[in-house]
Design a protein around this motif. Sequence first.
Motif, PDB file in Angstrom:
ATOM      1  N   ASP A  68      68.252  19.370  33.866  1.00 53.07           N
ATOM      2  CA  ASP A  68      66.878  19.856  33.731  1.00 53.07           C
ATOM      3  C   ASP A  68      65.916  18.692  33.973  1.00 53.07           C
ATOM      4  N   SER A  70      62.511  19.246  34.513  1.00 55.74           N
ATOM      5  CA  SER A  70      61.168  19.816  34.433  1.00 55.74           C
ATOM      6  C   SER A  70      60.192  18.951  33.627  1.00 55.74           C
ATOM      7  N   ALA A 152      64.895  19.760  46.128  1.00 56.75           N
ATOM      8  CA  ALA A 152      65.673  20.687  45.312  1.00 56.75           C
ATOM      9  C   ALA A 152      67.165  20.560  45.602  1.00 56.75           C
ATOM     10  N   HIS A 157      69.351  22.213  42.550  1.00 55.90           N
ATOM     11  CA  HIS A 157      68.717  23.456  42.113  1.00 55.90           C
ATOM     12  C   HIS A 157      68.147  24.187  43.321  1.00 55.90           C
ATOM     13  N   PRO A 158      68.008  25.485  43.233  1.00 58.73           N
ATOM     14  CA  PRO A 158      67.371  26.225  44.334  1.00 58.73           C
ATOM     15  C   PRO A 158      65.870  25.957  44.357  1.00 58.73           C
ATOM     16  N   SER A 161      62.912  26.532  41.402  1.00 59.78           N
ATOM     17  CA  SER A 161      63.548  26.608  40.087  1.00 59.78           C
ATOM     18  C   SER A 161      62.665  25.968  39.025  1.00 59.78           C
ATOM     19  N   PRO A 162      62.605  26.550  37.833  1.00 62.18           N
ATOM     20  CA  PRO A 162      61.801  25.941  36.744  1.00 62.18           C
ATOM     21  C   PRO A 162      62.404  24.646  36.218  1.00 62.18           C
ATOM     22  N   LEU A 163      63.627  24.322  36.642  1.00 62.32           N
ATOM     23  CA  LEU A 163      64.264  23.076  36.208  1.00 62.32           C
ATOM     24  C   LEU A 163      63.869  21.884  37.079  1.00 62.32           C
ATOM     25  N   LEU A 164      63.101  22.129  38.134  1.00 66.03           N
ATOM     26  CA  LEU A 164      62.664  21.048  39.018  1.00 66.03           C
ATOM     27  C   LEU A 164      61.430  20.360  38.449  1.00 66.03           C
TER      28      LEU A 164
END
Length: 288
Positions: A68, A70, A152, A157-158, A161-164
Motif C-alpha cells: 500500500d 497511498s 502502476a 497495482h492496476p 488503484s487506491p493503493l497507489l
Amino acid sequence: MSDREIWIQAKYDSKLFVIPNTISSMPATPNNSTEQTSLSSEINILPPRLLDFFLSVSVGQCTDFGSDFSLISVDSINFNPQITSCLPGLNHYKDTPIPSHLGSFVFPQGVHLSSEEIAPYFFTFVLTDVSAVKLYGGVLQIYELIEPEEVAALLGHPPGSPLLPQMNLVYMPKSLVLLSHYPFYNLFRCSLEQIYRISLSSSPLPMERYISNLLQVPLPPHGCIEVSYCSLADCTLTISRPPKNQLPMVDFSYRPLFTCLSVDNILLIFSYLMYEHKICFASDSIAL
C-alpha cells in the motif's frame, strides 16, 4: 612482493614509473632472477581494449512490490537497479565479468522515482576485484518522464488503484554507463553526452550502431601515437596515453579541486600525496 616493492624495483631497474605489465623487461640479476619467476604470476596484464562495456541501468523491481503506497510520496519508494541493455553481451568477455554489485555504484544514493525533473549529471567510480585489477566507470544519469500506467506496473497495482501514491508528473532515473580498464574519464563524459544527445534527436542510424562503433575504437599504445574518433554527432575525440617512462595518465580536470578547496588545503593534500599517505574525500555531491 607488494605492489609498492614491484613499483620501486621497476623505477630503478627499468626506469619505469608504473607497475610493468610483465617482468621480462626488467634486467635479471643473480639476486632477482628467482623473484622474477615468482612475481610474474602476481602481475595482471590488462586487456588491450579501450572500452569494455556500454550499459543502461534503470529501475528494477520495487522492494515493496504490491504494498500500500497511498500514504507515502512516490519519491520515497525504493527500487532495485536492473541492467536493461548491455553492449556487447553480459558474458561476452571471459576475462571481464560484470560485477554483481555494479548497481550500487551506478546508483550510490539508491534507486528512486522523482516527482521533479532532475538535470542530467555525470560522475565516475572505480571497482577493484580480489586481484587488485581496477575497472573504471563513467555514469551519465538522466531522468525520463513516464506515464501513470508505467508507475502502476512498477508498483504492482492496476492503474487507478487506491493503493497507489498521489502523483502528477513522475520521472524515472536511467544511467548510461561505460566501463573500461583504463581511466579515460573525459572520454567517458564526452561519449555519454553525445550518445544522450543523439537519443533525443532523429538519427539516420540506430543508436546501437553508434555505440558499437565507439566500442571498437582501438586502445592507443603508450607513447606519441594518438587515436582520433569522429563518429558521434561530428564530435572528434582524441585518445592517447603517456609513454611508460612518464607519469601515469591523468584524464580529468583539476578545476573542481581548486573550486571547492582553498590553496592551503590543496597544498596540504599534495604534501600528503608526496608522502604516500591515504586521503579520504567527503562530499554531498557525487558529481564532484
